[in-house]
Scaffold this active site. Structure first.
Site, PDB file in Angstrom:
ATOM      1  N   ASP A   1      -7.198   3.261  -2.963  1.00 52.81           N
ATOM      2  CA  ASP A   1      -7.879   3.408  -1.677  1.00 52.81           C
ATOM      3  C   ASP A   1      -8.061   4.900  -1.390  1.00 52.81           C
ATOM      4  O   ASP A   1      -7.078   5.641  -1.300  1.00 52.81           O
ATOM      5  CB  ASP A   1      -7.032   2.757  -0.575  1.00 52.81           C
ATOM      6  CG  ASP A   1      -7.718   2.765   0.788  1.00 52.81           C
ATOM      7  OD1 ASP A   1      -8.857   3.271   0.897  1.00 52.81           O
ATOM      8  OD2 ASP A   1      -7.105   2.252   1.747  1.00 52.81           O
TER       9      ASP A   1
ATOM     10  N   SER B   1       0.868  -1.168   0.000  1.00 50.78           N
ATOM     11  CA  SER B   1       0.000   0.000   0.000  1.00 50.78           C
ATOM     12  C   SER B   1       0.908   1.222   0.000  1.00 50.78           C
ATOM     13  O   SER B   1       1.717   1.399   0.909  1.00 50.78           O
ATOM     14  CB  SER B   1      -0.868  -0.016   1.258  1.00 50.78           C
ATOM     15  OG  SER B   1      -1.578   1.198   1.384  1.00 50.78           O
TER      16      SER B   1
ATOM     17  N   ASP C   1     -13.749  -0.883   3.551  1.00 52.93           N
ATOM     18  CA  ASP C   1     -12.790  -0.950   4.661  1.00 52.93           C
ATOM     19  C   ASP C   1     -13.442  -0.290   5.880  1.00 52.93           C
ATOM     20  O   ASP C   1     -14.096  -0.969   6.692  1.00 52.93           O
ATOM     21  CB  ASP C   1     -11.476  -0.256   4.239  1.00 52.93           C
ATOM     22  CG  ASP C   1     -10.432  -0.154   5.344  1.00 52.93           C
ATOM     23  OD1 ASP C   1     -10.703  -0.565   6.483  1.00 52.93           O
ATOM     24  OD2 ASP C   1      -9.318   0.360   5.085  1.00 52.93           O
TER      25      ASP C   1
ATOM     26  N   LYS D   1      -9.680  -6.356   8.352  1.00 55.69           N
ATOM     27  CA  LYS D   1      -8.634  -5.890   9.277  1.00 55.69           C
ATOM     28  C   LYS D   1      -9.030  -6.380  10.660  1.00 55.69           C
ATOM     29  O   LYS D   1     -10.107  -6.026  11.155  1.00 55.69           O
ATOM     30  CB  LYS D   1      -8.575  -4.363   9.310  1.00 55.69           C
ATOM     31  CG  LYS D   1      -7.763  -3.728   8.206  1.00 55.69           C
ATOM     32  CD  LYS D   1      -7.687  -2.222   8.366  1.00 55.69           C
ATOM     33  CE  LYS D   1      -7.110  -1.609   7.087  1.00 55.69           C
ATOM     34  NZ  LYS D   1      -7.266  -0.147   7.060  1.00 55.69           N
TER      35      LYS D   1
ATOM     36  N   GLY E   1      -4.094  -3.734   6.406  1.00 57.22           N
ATOM     37  CA  GLY E   1      -3.068  -3.503   7.425  1.00 57.22           C
ATOM     38  C   GLY E   1      -3.188  -2.128   8.043  1.00 57.22           C
ATOM     39  O   GLY E   1      -3.843  -1.233   7.493  1.00 57.22           O
TER      40      GLY E   1
ATOM     41  N   GLU F   1     -11.215   1.108  -3.131  1.00 53.17           N
ATOM     42  CA  GLU F   1     -11.493   0.889  -1.707  1.00 53.17           C
ATOM     43  C   GLU F   1     -12.069   2.151  -1.064  1.00 53.17           C
ATOM     44  O   GLU F   1     -11.520   3.247  -1.219  1.00 53.17           O
ATOM     45  CB  GLU F   1     -10.175   0.480  -1.030  1.00 53.17           C
ATOM     46  CG  GLU F   1     -10.288   0.087   0.425  1.00 53.17           C
ATOM     47  CD  GLU F   1      -8.938  -0.358   0.998  1.00 53.17           C
ATOM     48  OE1 GLU F   1      -7.994  -0.630   0.210  1.00 53.17           O
ATOM     49  OE2 GLU F   1      -8.821  -0.419   2.240  1.00 53.17           O
TER      50      GLU F   1
ATOM     51  N   LYS G   1      -2.854   5.130  -2.693  1.00 51.40           N
ATOM     52  CA  LYS G   1      -3.791   6.004  -1.996  1.00 51.40           C
ATOM     53  C   LYS G   1      -4.205   7.106  -2.967  1.00 51.40           C
ATOM     54  O   LYS G   1      -3.347   7.652  -3.701  1.00 51.40           O
ATOM     55  CB  LYS G   1      -3.113   6.622  -0.764  1.00 51.40           C
ATOM     56  CG  LYS G   1      -2.837   5.613   0.337  1.00 51.40           C
ATOM     57  CD  LYS G   1      -4.123   5.136   0.991  1.00 51.40           C
ATOM     58  CE  LYS G   1      -3.825   4.144   2.111  1.00 51.40           C
ATOM     59  NZ  LYS G   1      -5.054   3.672   2.770  1.00 51.40           N
TER      60      LYS G   1
ATOM     61  N   LYS H   1      -1.236  -1.112  -4.257  1.00 45.98           N
ATOM     62  CA  LYS H   1      -2.393  -0.261  -3.929  1.00 45.98           C
ATOM     63  C   LYS H   1      -1.900   1.172  -3.807  1.00 45.98           C
ATOM     64  O   LYS H   1      -0.885   1.428  -3.155  1.00 45.98           O
ATOM     65  CB  LYS H   1      -3.006  -0.756  -2.620  1.00 45.98           C
ATOM     66  CG  LYS H   1      -3.982   0.201  -1.945  1.00 45.98           C
ATOM     67  CD  LYS H   1      -4.707  -0.481  -0.787  1.00 45.98           C
ATOM     68  CE  LYS H   1      -4.744   0.363   0.458  1.00 45.98           C
ATOM     69  NZ  LYS H   1      -5.415  -0.308   1.594  1.00 45.98           N
TER      70      LYS H   1
HETATM   71  O1  OSB Z   1      -6.960   2.391   4.660  1.00 48.76           O
HETATM   72  O2  OSB Z   1      -5.947   0.559   4.434  1.00 48.76           O
HETATM   73  C1  OSB Z   1      -5.993   1.690   4.921  1.00 48.76           C
HETATM   74  C2  OSB Z   1      -2.772   2.439   6.847  1.00 48.76           C
HETATM   75  C3  OSB Z   1      -3.274   3.153   7.900  1.00 48.76           C
HETATM   76  C4  OSB Z   1      -4.624   3.420   7.944  1.00 48.76           C
HETATM   77  C5  OSB Z   1      -5.472   2.955   6.946  1.00 48.76           C
HETATM   78  C6  OSB Z   1      -4.981   2.220   5.893  1.00 48.76           C
HETATM   79  C7  OSB Z   1      -3.601   1.989   5.823  1.00 48.76           C
HETATM   80  C8  OSB Z   1      -2.957   1.301   4.722  1.00 48.76           C
HETATM   81  C9  OSB Z   1      -1.611   0.685   4.973  1.00 48.76           C
HETATM   82  O3  OSB Z   1      -3.404   1.260   3.609  1.00 48.76           O
HETATM   83  C10 OSB Z   1      -1.645  -0.792   4.973  1.00 48.76           C
HETATM   84  C11 OSB Z   1      -0.355  -1.379   5.492  1.00 48.76           C
HETATM   85  O4  OSB Z   1       0.598  -1.464   4.712  1.00 48.76           O
HETATM   86  O5  OSB Z   1      -0.282  -1.766   6.670  1.00 48.76           O
HETATM   87 MG    MG Z   2      -8.256   1.253   3.429  1.00 46.01          MG
END
Ligand code: OSB
Ligand code: MG
Length: 383
Positions: A189, A136, A239, A263, A291, A214, A164, A162
């Protein structure tokens, strides 16, 4: 088994690379580690991977600390507890606060697996020998930098990326990554950054062959996600909106999405994560493991749950080295060619580097059966 003591640690870690989402940028994390002891001298470690600020979920490091200290841990210390269900029943009156809940529940699972001399993954019903791990990637200052970062992780063998996104950082970066890597399994996401007014912008993402989009809409929405899903070819993945297996059922009944991000922390523990998996598996809905930049303890639990058969999509569980120069397990959890092996040794499968945890600890509390208060500091490190 009887729970004789609980230790609560606030542990700070610095990310190798700052991480920016639609809501904010972060460099440091303040997760809580929970250690539970039984009357035979076994211990189990859990991690509450709660964000420092209330920008992803309503909980923060401070709220999780106080809820665990005052309302959750005291209800189980001194109790004979023989299953995760029983553990959760002791503090079932507490509403919400799923991150706090999951940290204590994880510690109990780790203890249970250690006592049963079984790998956590097997206790959860996992079947895979290895999990497929994606990455991510946060919002970058410009597209050129993003391409460098994507290139770095593709070169490391991660099979899925992924990105952001946020209004103003969506079609352009996605188009650039897609152009450079036409066949790369790619998803985005938004962390709730869009509204229905952005529908035409979101629809533009349909042409990039994304695995999923997402959580484009509100953190507490499922109704409008159904409207947006009906207008898109790309699957929506939920999510933030899903806190229980029941939430997942309702969202799927409404067609609010076609994929669920599981999660453990957001769902309040491994038991609810498994229930959510089971529900989706029965309905043929693919899931993947999300995560929260977990340290080694939470990451080990993610590896275990992600080995269940319904986790058919690569998750956000990357190798420790993506996040930390040094992780809190004695052996870091690493991905090779995008795969992380599922441990076959008892318990979490990774040992905690207690000396390093101690060095990273900001504050510590410990409470034993029979005591009516928490003890500060050193007591948490006693054997
Ligand atoms: O939305 O998935 C999310 C990290 C912190 C808060 C929200 C998210 C995330 C990530 C990172 O996308 C996922 C990871 O590599 O742990
Ligand atoms: Mg997310």
């Amino acid at each position: 088994m009887r729970i004789t003591r609980v230790d609560l640690l606030h542990v700070r870690m610095t990310l190798v690379r700052g991480f920016e989402t639609s809501s904010h940028r972060k460099n440091d994390l303040n997760h809580l580690l929970i250690r539970v002891h039984d009357d035979a001298g076994h211990v189990g470690w859990g991690e509450c991977a709660v964000p420092t600020d209330p920008y992803y979920c309503p909980e923060t490091t401070e709220t999780a600390w106080s809820i665990l200290r005052d309302f959750m841990a005291p209800t189980v210390i001194g109790q004979e507890i023989d299953s995760p269900e029983e553990l959760l029943n002791h503090f079932a009156k507490v509403r919400g606060n799923n991150f706090a809940r999951s940290g204590l529940e994880m510690a109990y699972w780790a203890l249970l697996a250690t006592v049963a001399e079984q790998p956590l993954a097997r206790m959860l019903g996992a079947t895979r020998p290895a999990i497929t791990s994606g990455v991510s990637l946060g919002i970058e200052r410009d597209v050129a930098r993003l391409l460098d970062v994507v290139g770095e992780f593709v070169a490391q063998g991660y099979p899925r990326v992924k990105l952001k996104i946020a209004p103003g950082w969506d079609v352009l970066p996605v188009a650039a990554v897609r152009e450079r890597w036409p066949d790369l399994p790619l998803q985005v996401d938004a962390n709730s950054a869009y509204t229905l007014d952005h529908l035409s912008q979101i629809k533009e993402l349909d042409r990039f062959g994304l695995l999923m989009i997402e959580q484009p809409l509100g953190h507490d929405d499922i109704v409008d996600h159904a409207r947006i899903q009906a207008a898109l070819a790309t699957p929506i993945c939920l999510d933030e909106s899903i806190h229980t297996a029941e939430d997942a059922r309702k969202a799927l009944d409404l067609n609010a999405g076609r994929i669920i991000n599981i999660k453990t922390s957001r769902l309040g523990g491994l038991l609810e994560a498994k229930k959510t998996h089971d529900l989706c598996y029965a309905r043929g809905i693919p899931v993947w493991c999300g995560g929260m930049h977990e340290y080694g303890v939470g990451r080990a639990a993610n590896v275990a749950i992600a080995a269940l058969p319904g986790f058919t999509l690569p998750g956000d569980v990357s190798g420790s080295d993506k996040y930390y120069a040094r992780d809190i397990t004695t052996v870091p959890i690493l991905a090779t060619d995008g795969a992380i092996p599922v441990p076959t040794t008892p318990g979490l499968g990774y040992d905690v580097d207690e000396e390093y945890v101690r060095a990273q600890t900001v504050r510590a509390l410990s409470r034993s059966a029979g005591a009516d208060t928490w003890q500060d500091g050193d007591a948490a490190w006693a054997d």
